[in-house]
Write an enzyme that holds these catalytic residues in place. Structure first.
Site, short mmCIF file in Angstrom:
data_model
loop_
_atom_site.label_atom_id
_atom_site.label_comp_id
_atom_site.label_asym_id
_atom_site.label_seq_id
_atom_site.Cartn_x
_atom_site.Cartn_y
_atom_site.Cartn_z
N GLY A 1 6.78 0.89 -9.95
CA GLY A 1 8.20 0.61 -9.80
C GLY A 1 8.43 -0.17 -8.52
O GLY A 1 7.48 -0.54 -7.82
N HIS B 1 3.64 -5.26 -16.01
CA HIS B 1 2.92 -5.06 -14.74
C HIS B 1 3.80 -4.43 -13.67
O HIS B 1 3.36 -4.24 -12.54
CB HIS B 1 2.34 -6.39 -14.24
CG HIS B 1 3.30 -7.27 -13.47
ND1 HIS B 1 4.55 -7.60 -13.92
CD2 HIS B 1 3.15 -7.90 -12.27
CE1 HIS B 1 5.13 -8.39 -13.04
NE2 HIS B 1 4.31 -8.59 -12.02
N SER C 1 6.52 5.10 -10.05
CA SER C 1 5.45 4.29 -10.63
C SER C 1 4.72 5.12 -11.66
O SER C 1 4.87 6.35 -11.69
CB SER C 1 4.48 3.81 -9.53
OG SER C 1 5.14 2.99 -8.59
N ILE D 1 0.88 -1.17 0.00
CA ILE D 1 0.00 0.00 0.00
C ILE D 1 0.91 1.22 0.00
O ILE D 1 1.87 1.26 0.77
CB ILE D 1 -0.90 0.04 1.25
CG1 ILE D 1 -1.80 -1.20 1.32
CG2 ILE D 1 -1.75 1.31 1.26
CD1 ILE D 1 -2.51 -1.37 2.65
N MET E 1 10.01 -0.70 -4.58
CA MET E 1 9.99 0.05 -3.34
C MET E 1 11.01 1.19 -3.42
O MET E 1 12.21 0.96 -3.48
CB MET E 1 10.35 -0.92 -2.22
CG MET E 1 10.05 -0.50 -0.83
SD MET E 1 10.47 -1.91 0.23
CE MET E 1 10.07 -1.22 1.82
N HIS F 1 -3.30 -8.06 -13.09
CA HIS F 1 -2.13 -8.34 -13.94
C HIS F 1 -1.68 -9.81 -13.82
O HIS F 1 -0.58 -10.15 -14.21
CB HIS F 1 -0.97 -7.38 -13.67
CG HIS F 1 -0.48 -7.29 -12.25
ND1 HIS F 1 -0.15 -6.08 -11.66
CD2 HIS F 1 -0.27 -8.23 -11.32
CE1 HIS F 1 0.26 -6.31 -10.43
NE2 HIS F 1 0.22 -7.61 -10.20
#
Length: 408
Positions: free
Chosen positions: A314, A337, A320, A173, A316, A281
């Site tokens: 992307g 994905h 993204s 998250i 951590m 995905h």
């Protein structure tokens, strides 16, 4: 059909009857992944070709980052056990300056509201009212009961305790900022324990079915065991996998409700906007391509029909992307994905130091301990190279950078 110029590499061996088209220019493709791709193309019902995304890497059953079309058959292990795994993202009216300097309290409140990790700690002790209501409206309980009439070994006990929960591994998250400093909530999860059980159960059934078959071709890998259209198990698997995909979507929706609730408790008043995406995905569905009805398995790939929004996260600490599909026919209207692993989890834990992980995630409120070393940015491909390799598959709509990342 979009007919723009396409720039794929051909990854199949010389003389192969089924081509492999890969959007892999400028990104590494391990030899084991190449062989795994070539193995699946030896099956007579696979084709007209296999499409490979730039985040490609070795998987179990089928290669992660591949799009496998089949005619008259379905391969449960190609779909895998994390059925319906995917992404959801929502843009809010908040801006970067609405966020506190210390984001630890927000991260902690989300972790308390959304169970994370595997095992009992990753399940609801008491099912939230919002989750219970969503489950009642979904018809998922009744549908699973119907599936269990023929397959009672599929246990329903985790169904309600895990909807609205994150899980472990690469699920996450995040709170992100886009190029205009707008605040987004984004998350990544799938069909949890029940979906895993469905996948594992039907993969084993396909293997048992394989022992009874008289094949007119060589099957190079037992994980490529299949069901043929017309067989009862084919229809029963399609019903079960469709259930798991719907459960995964409902799981993300339930989590997003909880995340936004915690944001409202900790941040200034805000609204959510129409810029919302919820996409699988890791899934299979029937689609029409080139005048044929095909079963398309996306194993770590996102649907990218012309104008369709998708999410490419992307790793951590890396960027993204919210993307819009270009409807590229050669890729079966698909894109990557994510960044894709460049190290196995074992290799990442051996090679990446805690100091390197902390430096790579210094700008993110997240776990900095050894338990997430295998999810550190260095374990993944360069997301910029991955995006460059698929320029003819998607266009970038928003670029996101994480400020909070919660891992299971």
């Amino acid at each position: 059909m979009n007919t723009q110029h396409t720039s794929f590499d051909l990854l199949h061996a010389e003389g192969a009857t089924t081509p492999i088209k890969g959007w892999t220019h400028g990104v590494p493709v391990e030899d084991q992944a190449r062989q795994q791709l070539r193995n699946i193309t030896t099956l007579p019902f696979v084709g007209p070709w296999v499409a490979v995304m730039p985040d490609v890497h070795l998987g179990i059953g089928a290669t992660v980052g591949s799009v496998v079309p089949t005619k008259g058959a379905i391969i449960p292990a190609a779909v895998g056990v994390d059925i319906g795994c995917g992404m959801a993202a929502v843009r809010t009216t908040l801006r970067a300056d609405d966020l506190p300097d210390d984001l630890a309290l927000l991260r902690n409140s989300i972790e308390r509201s959304v169970p994370v990790g595997n095992g009992p700690g990753g399940e609801h002790r008491r099912i939230p009212d919002s989750v219970e209501t969503a489950l009642e409206k979904s018809n998922l309980v009744a549908r699973l009961a119907k599936i269990r009439e023929k397959h009672p070994k599929i246990r329903p006990d985790k169904l309600d305790r895990q909807i609205g929960t994150l899980g472990g591994g690469n699920h996450f998250i995040e709170i992100c900022l886009d190029e205009e400093d707008r605040v987004w909530a984004m998350l990544h999860s799938g069909s949890r324990g029940t979906g895993n059980l469905i996948g594992t159960y039907f993969i084993e059934l396909a293997r048992r079915q394989l022992e009874k078959r008289v094949l007119g071709f060589h099957l190079p890998d037992r994980d490529l065991a299949f069901f043929l259209e017309g067989e009862p198990l084919f229809d029963e698997y399609v019903e079960a996998v469709s259930w798991a995909q719907d459960y995964a979507r409902a799981n993300r929706e339930a989590m997003m409700v909880r995340v936004l609730h915690e944001m409202r408790q900790r941040l200034p008043k805000f609204q959510t906007e129409k810029s919302a995406v919820n996409c699988h995905h890791n899934y299979v569905q029937r689609e029409d391509h080139f005048g044929e009805s095909l079963l398309v398995t996306r194993k770590g790939a996102v649907s990218a029909r012309e104008g369709e929004l998708g999410i490419i996260p992307g790793s951590m600490g890396a960027r993204s992307f919210i993307v819009r599909g270009k409807g590229n026919a050669d890729s079966f209207h698909s894109c990557s994905h994510g960044a894709g692993r460049v190290m196995s989890r074992t290799a990442a834990r051996a090679r990446i130091t805690l100091k390197e992980h902390r430096e790579a995630t210094a700008h993110v409120e997240c776990r900095k301990d050894a338990g997430v070393i295998d999810e550190s940015p260095a374990a993944y491909k360069d997301i910029d190279a991955v995006m460059a390799a698929q320029r003819d598959l998607v266009e970038i709509v928003h670029t996101l950078r994480q400020v909070v990342c919660i891992k299971g």
